[in-house]
Design a protein around this motif. Sequence first.
Motif, PDB file in Angstrom:
ATOM      1  N   MET A   1      12.174 -21.739 -15.989  1.00  0.00           N
ATOM      2  CA  MET A   1      10.911 -22.336 -16.409  1.00  0.00           C
ATOM      3  C   MET A   1      11.016 -23.841 -16.210  1.00  0.00           C
ATOM      4  N   LEU A   2      10.169 -24.375 -15.341  1.00  0.00           N
ATOM      5  CA  LEU A   2      10.177 -25.796 -15.028  1.00  0.00           C
ATOM      6  C   LEU A   2       9.042 -26.479 -15.786  1.00  0.00           C
ATOM      7  N   LEU A   3       9.414 -27.374 -16.686  1.00  0.00           N
ATOM      8  CA  LEU A   3       8.429 -28.107 -17.480  1.00  0.00           C
ATOM      9  C   LEU A   3       8.514 -29.581 -17.137  1.00  0.00           C
ATOM     10  N   LYS A   4       7.350 -30.241 -17.173  1.00  0.00           N
ATOM     11  CA  LYS A   4       7.307 -31.683 -16.904  1.00  0.00           C
ATOM     12  C   LYS A   4       6.480 -32.364 -17.969  1.00  0.00           C
TER      13      LYS A   4
ATOM     14  N   ALA B   1       3.019 -28.178 -22.347  1.00  0.00           N
ATOM     15  CA  ALA B   1       3.763 -27.775 -21.150  1.00  0.00           C
ATOM     16  C   ALA B   1       4.197 -26.311 -21.261  1.00  0.00           C
ATOM     17  N   ILE B   2       4.664 -25.900 -22.428  1.00  0.00           N
ATOM     18  CA  ILE B   2       5.065 -24.508 -22.632  1.00  0.00           C
ATOM     19  C   ILE B   2       3.843 -23.598 -22.585  1.00  0.00           C
ATOM     20  N   ARG B   3       2.767 -24.020 -23.227  1.00  0.00           N
ATOM     21  CA  ARG B   3       1.521 -23.242 -23.224  1.00  0.00           C
ATOM     22  C   ARG B   3       1.037 -23.035 -21.786  1.00  0.00           C
ATOM     23  N   GLN B   4       1.093 -24.081 -20.985  1.00  0.00           N
ATOM     24  CA  GLN B   4       0.661 -23.995 -19.590  1.00  0.00           C
ATOM     25  C   GLN B   4       1.555 -23.052 -18.798  1.00  0.00           C
TER      26      GLN B   4
ATOM     27  N   ILE C   1       3.011 -20.472 -19.937  1.00  0.00           N
ATOM     28  CA  ILE C   1       2.623 -19.120 -20.338  1.00  0.00           C
ATOM     29  C   ILE C   1       1.320 -18.727 -19.650  1.00  0.00           C
ATOM     30  N   VAL C   2       0.334 -19.628 -19.643  1.00  0.00           N
ATOM     31  CA  VAL C   2      -0.960 -19.347 -19.016  1.00  0.00           C
ATOM     32  C   VAL C   2      -0.789 -19.068 -17.527  1.00  0.00           C
TER      33      VAL C   2
ATOM     34  N   SER D   1       2.118 -13.576 -26.618  1.00  0.00           N
ATOM     35  CA  SER D   1       0.875 -13.318 -25.897  1.00  0.00           C
ATOM     36  C   SER D   1       0.495 -14.528 -25.063  1.00  0.00           C
ATOM     37  N   ARG D   2      -0.460 -14.303 -24.183  1.00  0.00           N
ATOM     38  CA  ARG D   2      -1.021 -15.403 -23.396  1.00  0.00           C
ATOM     39  C   ARG D   2      -2.204 -15.975 -24.157  1.00  0.00           C
TER      40      ARG D   2
END
Length: 115
Positions: A1-4, A20-23, A25-26, A78-79
């Motif tokens: 998982m690549l987060l910025k 960033a984590i929410r995105q 997942i989406v 969940s998403r």
Amino acid sequence: MLLKLDLNDPRPLHEQVADAIRQAIVQGDVAPGDRLPPARDLADALGVNANTVLRSLRDLRDEGLLEFRRGRGVSVLSRPDPREALRAMVRDLLHEAVRYGYRPHDVIELIKEIS
């Protein structure tokens, strides 16, 4: 998982990490049932304090997106509903606009100008 993270973003870091984590997942980078890396690993990858990541994870848990399980770490439940997420952002925008003396109609006109 690549987060910025955007270092120019004025929002608190824990909100940026949660977004960033929410995105991720989406966008399907992590799916319901997937485990997230340990908070310390996420913190190292993002260059932030582990407590910042933990606060973000707790916020996402409170939103019903993540589940904490002893011995199993943090899993995606969940998403998020993209429409509901956008609705929350619009609510925040309108609240901020009111602080600057703008009415909802003014914000609509500004959006029309931009788009």
